[in-house]
Design an enzyme around this catalytic site. Structure first.
Site, PDB file in Angstrom:
ATOM      1  CG  HIS A 154       1.246  -7.109   2.772  1.00 34.21           C
ATOM      2  ND1 HIS A 154       2.366  -6.315   2.693  1.00 34.21           N
ATOM      3  CD2 HIS A 154       0.189  -6.258   2.887  1.00 34.21           C
ATOM      4  CE1 HIS A 154       2.003  -5.048   2.752  1.00 34.21           C
ATOM      5  NE2 HIS A 154       0.680  -4.980   2.877  1.00 34.21           N
ATOM      6  CE  LYS A 158       0.782  -6.106  -1.180  1.00 33.43           C
ATOM      7  NZ  LYS A 158      -0.368  -5.427  -1.783  1.00 33.43           N
TER       8      LYS A 158
END
Ligand code: NAP
Length: 265
Positions: A154, A158
């Site tokens: 990601h 995040k």
């Protein structure tokens, strides 16, 4: 039937895409947006919002009192998202929530309210239909190949690791996989964390880099063979078919459903 929709978080990465999707879908009508900074404005007058001539409310209750709404799409933060859901239930509005970070206790509490009110609600930590299929295919494969490692990747903004999707994938795999601790029984990590997180004996690895959006690989190993399943979300438009499906499905539900995998056969 035209589904009337309010969106909370319309300036966010996800919210902006949701506004565009709802605005162009023939069966949907956007009636207002909820944003904590621009009360009383029209969307077209706010930088970062789509140039639509629709009202912006700060207060969800005021919004529901003044505009017609069947479905609330929430793409904000978990604290705010929960409050928004509670208000939606009070006004008979069905929430479709993509906001991540709800606790198990939150889900239980919200499920009880939805059930009592016989009102549909969907909380989906991942709206990408391809990612949901990846989870389902992984579960199918794990029945026959029980050595598996999950690698999720990601963007570096995040906050949580591993991702909710990776954990959910591991849960689905664990339902059918023969329980076993993978790797060499005497393996030693020379650097802590080198083998990733341990979920029921299988490993989950989290990569965080700028430039990434949301990606997951599930690797299966067997004697003389391997199988790799991979899904990539390259941008936020990848989540919108799932948001659309959830808005349509929630109108038919009388309970809270957690996870898009529950409504995709
Ligand atoms: P983002 O770009 O930070 O957007 C969040 C938006 O919510 C911001 O515009 C923020 O405004 C706004 N907001 C905060 N408090 C608010 C309030 N009280 N009322 C109305 N708006 C409020 O984040 P994002 O990438 O769009 O993600 C939003 C949520 O969806 C996150 O929880 C994320 O993890 C989740 N997500 C879910 C999926 C999925 O498939 N389900 C996919 C991607 C992301 P300010 O900037 O002014 O604070």
């Amino acid at each position: 039937m035209m589904i009337k929709i309010v969106i909370a978080g319309p300036r966010g990465n996800m919210g902006r895409e949701a506004v565009k999707m709802v605005d162009k879908e023939l069966g949907f009508q956007l009636t207002a947006v909820v944003d904590h900074k621009y009360n009383g404005f029209r969307m077209k007058d706010v930088e970062g919002m789509e140039p639509l001539d629709l009202p912006v409310y700060e207060d969800m209750e005021a919004c529901f009192q003044q505009v017609s709404c069947d479905v609330l799409i929430d793409l904000t933060t978990p604290e705010v998202g929960k409050k928004h859901m509670l208000t939606a239930f009070e006004y008979g509005v069905r929430p479709v929530v993509g906001t991540t970070g709800f606790t198990d206790v939150d889900i239980e509490e919200l499920s009880a309210i939805a059930e009592e009110k016989k009102l549909g609600a969907i909380i989906a930590p991942n709206f990408a239909i391809g990612a949901i299929l990846l989870m389902k295919f992984s579960r199918m494969a794990a029945k026959y190949m029980s050595d598996v490692e999950i690698i999720e990747q990601h963007h570096d903004r995040k906050l949580d690791a591993p991702s909710g999707t990776a954990v959910k994938t591991a849960q689905l795999i664990a339902e059918v996989r023969d329980p076993k601790k993978q790797g060499h029984p005497e393996e030693v990590e020379k650097l802590a964390g080198a083998r990733g997180a341990d979920y029921d004996g299988m490993r989950i690895h989290s990569v965080r880099l700028p430039g990434l959006v949301a990606h997951q690989e599930v690797l299966f190993g067997g004697e003389g063979q391997s199988l790799k399943l991979r899904h990539d979300s390259f941008n936020r438009t990848s989540f919108m078919p799932g948001v659309k499906l959830a808005c349509e499905t929630v109108m038919e539900l009388g309970v809270l459903v957690y996870g898009l995998e529950e409504i995709i056969e």
